[in-house]
Design an enzyme around this catalytic site. Sequence first.
Site, PDB file in Angstrom:
ATOM      1  N   LYS A 166      -5.881  -2.823  54.071  1.00  0.00           N
ATOM      2  CA  LYS A 166      -5.998  -1.609  53.525  1.00  0.00           C
ATOM      3  C   LYS A 166      -6.846  -2.034  51.978  1.00  0.00           C
ATOM      4  O   LYS A 166      -8.047  -1.216  52.007  1.00  0.00           O
ATOM      5  CB  LYS A 166      -5.554  -0.370  54.321  1.00  0.00           C
ATOM      6  CG  LYS A 166      -5.084  -0.978  55.954  1.00  0.00           C
ATOM      7  CD  LYS A 166      -3.732   0.119  55.979  1.00  0.00           C
ATOM      8  CE  LYS A 166      -3.380   0.578  55.369  1.00  0.00           C
ATOM      9  NZ  LYS A 166      -1.772  -0.847  56.026  1.00  0.00           N
TER      10      LYS A 166
ATOM     11  N   ARG B 179       0.194   8.797  60.198  1.00  0.00           N
ATOM     12  CA  ARG B 179       1.031   7.131  60.270  1.00  0.00           C
ATOM     13  C   ARG B 179       1.923   7.781  61.061  1.00  0.00           C
ATOM     14  O   ARG B 179       2.585   7.007  61.852  1.00  0.00           O
ATOM     15  CB  ARG B 179       1.365   7.123  59.078  1.00  0.00           C
ATOM     16  CG  ARG B 179       0.974   5.674  58.683  1.00  0.00           C
ATOM     17  CD  ARG B 179       1.668   6.189  57.275  1.00  0.00           C
ATOM     18  NE  ARG B 179       2.697   4.894  56.368  1.00  0.00           N
ATOM     19  CZ  ARG B 179       1.726   4.039  55.341  1.00  0.00           C
ATOM     20  NH1 ARG B 179       0.515   5.185  55.073  1.00  0.00           N
ATOM     21  NH2 ARG B 179       1.810   2.786  55.121  1.00  0.00           N
TER      22      ARG B 179
ATOM     23  N   ARG C  89       2.480  -9.533  47.136  1.00  0.00           N
ATOM     24  CA  ARG C  89       1.640  -8.550  46.280  1.00  0.00           C
ATOM     25  C   ARG C  89       1.428  -8.212  44.622  1.00  0.00           C
ATOM     26  O   ARG C  89       3.168  -7.826  44.950  1.00  0.00           O
ATOM     27  CB  ARG C  89       1.354  -7.285  46.913  1.00  0.00           C
ATOM     28  CG  ARG C  89       0.978  -6.569  46.322  1.00  0.00           C
ATOM     29  CD  ARG C  89       0.498  -5.106  46.664  1.00  0.00           C
ATOM     30  NE  ARG C  89       1.516  -4.344  47.251  1.00  0.00           N
ATOM     31  CZ  ARG C  89       1.189  -3.559  49.220  1.00  0.00           C
ATOM     32  NH1 ARG C  89      -0.180  -3.737  49.047  1.00  0.00           N
ATOM     33  NH2 ARG C  89       2.926  -3.303  49.131  1.00  0.00           N
TER      34      ARG C  89
ATOM     35  N   ARG D  55       6.037  -3.815  43.301  1.00  0.00           N
ATOM     36  CA  ARG D  55       6.092  -2.678  43.981  1.00  0.00           C
ATOM     37  C   ARG D  55       7.946  -2.656  44.422  1.00  0.00           C
ATOM     38  O   ARG D  55       7.910  -3.184  45.460  1.00  0.00           O
ATOM     39  CB  ARG D  55       5.563  -1.856  45.588  1.00  0.00           C
ATOM     40  CG  ARG D  55       3.818  -1.298  45.155  1.00  0.00           C
ATOM     41  CD  ARG D  55       3.270  -1.121  45.707  1.00  0.00           C
ATOM     42  NE  ARG D  55       3.544  -0.460  47.238  1.00  0.00           N
ATOM     43  CZ  ARG D  55       3.099   0.168  48.135  1.00  0.00           C
ATOM     44  NH1 ARG D  55       1.718  -0.245  48.025  1.00  0.00           N
ATOM     45  NH2 ARG D  55       3.653   0.245  49.754  1.00  0.00           N
TER      46      ARG D  55
ATOM     47  N   ARG E 261       9.574  -2.292  56.532  1.00  0.00           N
ATOM     48  CA  ARG E 261       8.813  -1.016  56.993  1.00  0.00           C
ATOM     49  C   ARG E 261       7.851  -1.037  58.013  1.00  0.00           C
ATOM     50  O   ARG E 261       6.137  -1.576  58.828  1.00  0.00           O
ATOM     51  CB  ARG E 261       7.395  -1.117  55.883  1.00  0.00           C
ATOM     52  CG  ARG E 261       8.365  -0.641  54.318  1.00  0.00           C
ATOM     53  CD  ARG E 261       7.613  -0.911  52.878  1.00  0.00           C
ATOM     54  NE  ARG E 261       6.620  -0.821  52.851  1.00  0.00           N
ATOM     55  CZ  ARG E 261       5.234  -2.024  52.154  1.00  0.00           C
ATOM     56  NH1 ARG E 261       5.895  -2.978  51.353  1.00  0.00           N
ATOM     57  NH2 ARG E 261       4.130  -1.502  51.853  1.00  0.00           N
TER      58      ARG E 261
HETATM   59  P1  AP5 Z   1      -3.325  -4.380  50.327  1.00  0.00           P
HETATM   60  O1  AP5 Z   1      -4.592  -4.143  50.188  1.00  0.00           O
HETATM   61  O2  AP5 Z   1      -2.439  -4.121  48.900  1.00  0.00           O
HETATM   62  O3  AP5 Z   1      -2.471  -3.802  51.800  1.00  0.00           O
HETATM   63  P2  AP5 Z   1      -2.281  -2.779  52.428  1.00  0.00           P
HETATM   64  O4  AP5 Z   1      -2.642  -3.101  54.280  1.00  0.00           O
HETATM   65  O5  AP5 Z   1      -3.358  -1.482  51.572  1.00  0.00           O
HETATM   66  O6  AP5 Z   1      -0.898  -2.321  52.248  1.00  0.00           O
HETATM   67  P3  AP5 Z   1       0.240  -1.489  52.059  1.00  0.00           P
HETATM   68  O7  AP5 Z   1       1.521  -1.773  51.157  1.00  0.00           O
HETATM   69  O8  AP5 Z   1      -0.030  -0.571  50.462  1.00  0.00           O
HETATM   70  O9  AP5 Z   1       0.505  -0.294  53.048  1.00  0.00           O
HETATM   71  P4  AP5 Z   1       1.922   0.474  53.341  1.00  0.00           P
HETATM   72  O10 AP5 Z   1       0.393   1.321  54.687  1.00  0.00           O
HETATM   73  O11 AP5 Z   1       2.782  -0.282  53.379  1.00  0.00           O
HETATM   74  O12 AP5 Z   1       1.604   1.331  51.973  1.00  0.00           O
HETATM   75  P5  AP5 Z   1       1.060   2.629  51.395  1.00  0.00           P
HETATM   76  O13 AP5 Z   1       1.177   2.375  49.552  1.00  0.00           O
HETATM   77  O14 AP5 Z   1      -0.027   3.599  52.645  1.00  0.00           O
HETATM   78  O15 AP5 Z   1      -2.747  -5.811  50.416  1.00  0.00           O
HETATM   79  C1  AP5 Z   1      -1.334  -6.521  50.800  1.00  0.00           C
HETATM   80  C2  AP5 Z   1      -1.717  -7.778  49.856  1.00  0.00           C
HETATM   81  O16 AP5 Z   1      -2.198  -8.979  50.074  1.00  0.00           O
HETATM   82  C3  AP5 Z   1      -1.897  -8.095  48.077  1.00  0.00           C
HETATM   83  O17 AP5 Z   1      -1.596  -8.901  47.789  1.00  0.00           O
HETATM   84  C4  AP5 Z   1      -3.666  -8.958  48.346  1.00  0.00           C
HETATM   85  O18 AP5 Z   1      -3.758  -9.129  47.402  1.00  0.00           O
HETATM   86  C5  AP5 Z   1      -3.471  -9.461  50.138  1.00  0.00           C
HETATM   87  N1  AP5 Z   1      -4.174  -9.494  51.072  1.00  0.00           N
HETATM   88  C6  AP5 Z   1      -5.116  -8.543  50.845  1.00  0.00           C
HETATM   89  N2  AP5 Z   1      -6.097  -9.038  51.597  1.00  0.00           N
HETATM   90  C7  AP5 Z   1      -5.666 -10.046  52.219  1.00  0.00           C
HETATM   91  C8  AP5 Z   1      -6.604 -11.191  53.245  1.00  0.00           C
HETATM   92  N3  AP5 Z   1      -7.672 -11.213  53.772  1.00  0.00           N
HETATM   93  N4  AP5 Z   1      -5.824 -12.655  52.962  1.00  0.00           N
HETATM   94  C9  AP5 Z   1      -4.916 -12.876  52.324  1.00  0.00           C
HETATM   95  N5  AP5 Z   1      -4.047 -12.577  51.528  1.00  0.00           N
HETATM   96  C10 AP5 Z   1      -4.582 -10.978  51.362  1.00  0.00           C
HETATM   97  O19 AP5 Z   1       2.263   3.462  51.533  1.00  0.00           O
HETATM   98  C11 AP5 Z   1       3.984   3.577  50.624  1.00  0.00           C
HETATM   99  C12 AP5 Z   1       5.125   4.187  51.419  1.00  0.00           C
HETATM  100  O20 AP5 Z   1       4.625   5.278  51.167  1.00  0.00           O
HETATM  101  C13 AP5 Z   1       5.317   4.284  52.679  1.00  0.00           C
HETATM  102  O21 AP5 Z   1       6.547   2.961  52.751  1.00  0.00           O
HETATM  103  C14 AP5 Z   1       5.971   5.228  52.873  1.00  0.00           C
HETATM  104  O22 AP5 Z   1       6.988   5.624  52.766  1.00  0.00           O
HETATM  105  C15 AP5 Z   1       4.503   6.493  52.473  1.00  0.00           C
HETATM  106  N6  AP5 Z   1       3.730   6.993  52.528  1.00  0.00           N
HETATM  107  C16 AP5 Z   1       2.393   6.540  52.082  1.00  0.00           C
HETATM  108  N7  AP5 Z   1       1.614   7.088  53.792  1.00  0.00           N
HETATM  109  C17 AP5 Z   1       2.288   8.146  54.303  1.00  0.00           C
HETATM  110  C18 AP5 Z   1       2.579   9.115  55.880  1.00  0.00           C
HETATM  111  N8  AP5 Z   1       0.445   9.166  56.343  1.00  0.00           N
HETATM  112  N9  AP5 Z   1       3.305   9.467  56.028  1.00  0.00           N
HETATM  113  C19 AP5 Z   1       4.717   9.254  56.045  1.00  0.00           C
HETATM  114  N10 AP5 Z   1       4.867   8.451  54.425  1.00  0.00           N
HETATM  115  C20 AP5 Z   1       3.448   7.580  53.552  1.00  0.00           C
END
Ligand code: AP5
Length: 206
Positions: free
Chosen positions: A13, A88, A122, A152, A163
């Site tokens: 994402k 979420r 990552r 991270r 997660r």
């Molecule tokens: P990346 O693009 O970073 O993936 P992402 O989908 O953005 O994953 P995140 O881990 O950032 O999402 P998340 O939803 O867990 O975390 P968030 O920060 O929102 O890609 C991942 C890896 O894959 C990278 O190394 C990249 O290079 C590689 N990659 C990408 N595309 C690729 C492809 N096509 N092919 C191969 N490799 C690829 O949330 C973190 C925490 O915050 C949560 O756990 C929670 O505690 C809190 N939080 C955030 N939002 C909320 C909410 N709405 N409600 C409650 N808690 C929340």
Amino acid sequence: MKLVFLGPPGAGKGTQAAGVCMRFKIPHISTGDMLRSAVAKGTPTGLKAKTYMDAGALVPDEVLVKMVGERISEPDCVNGFLLDGFPRTVAQAEALEEIGKPDAVVDVEVPDEKLLTRLTGRRVCESCKGTFHISTLTGTVCPDCGGELIQREDDKPATTQNRLNVYHAQTAPLIDFYKEKGTLRVVDGDKTPSEVFEAIRVALGG
Ligand code: AP5
């Protein structure tokens, strides 16, 4: 255009957000980035969120709904936004219907076993916040700006499986929620980043 990126942790994402936001001229709102920034600054929200985030659990709905409500009221969101990581839970999705009903919801799908490899490999640049994967890095510093690359806390193996469990239990039900609203577009995220971008572009008709 009011957009939501749905999809499990590591689906790509964040990787896709910059290109999609440039194309549709909307700001990228990542609730994970906002929370990490609050943690780094030691704000009351950050202090509350840190324990949940480090455990791979969701931060309470009321914190997120208030934070997102305030952010999407800002002037740069007048023509829309891309929400990455929100909603979420069903409660968050219901709140969003009131404060900023999405025009389209893109669900980026990737099998769990690939997600674990993506998450634990990552690396994020502390300086420019760029996201990379160890499989494509040749050095130990950011290839874009030379900044320090870090892992991270919630990408460590002890937390990643939790997660994914949290995603399946609490966030995956939103797929049916948005299917019923007729706004869901499913994209195969198990392709190269440029193929995924193209699929999202086509799904959004842009
Ligand atoms: P990346 O693009 O970073 O993936 P992402 O989908 O953005 O994953 P995140 O881990 O950032 O999402 P998340 O939803 O867990 O975390 P968030 O920060 O929102 O890609 C991942 C890896 O894959 C990278 O190394 C990249 O290079 C590689 N990659 C990408 N595309 C690729 C492809 N096509 N092919 C191969 N490799 C690829 O949330 C973190 C925490 O915050 C949560 O756990 C929670 O505690 C809190 N939080 C955030 N939002 C909320 C909410 N709405 N409600 C409650 N808690 C929340």
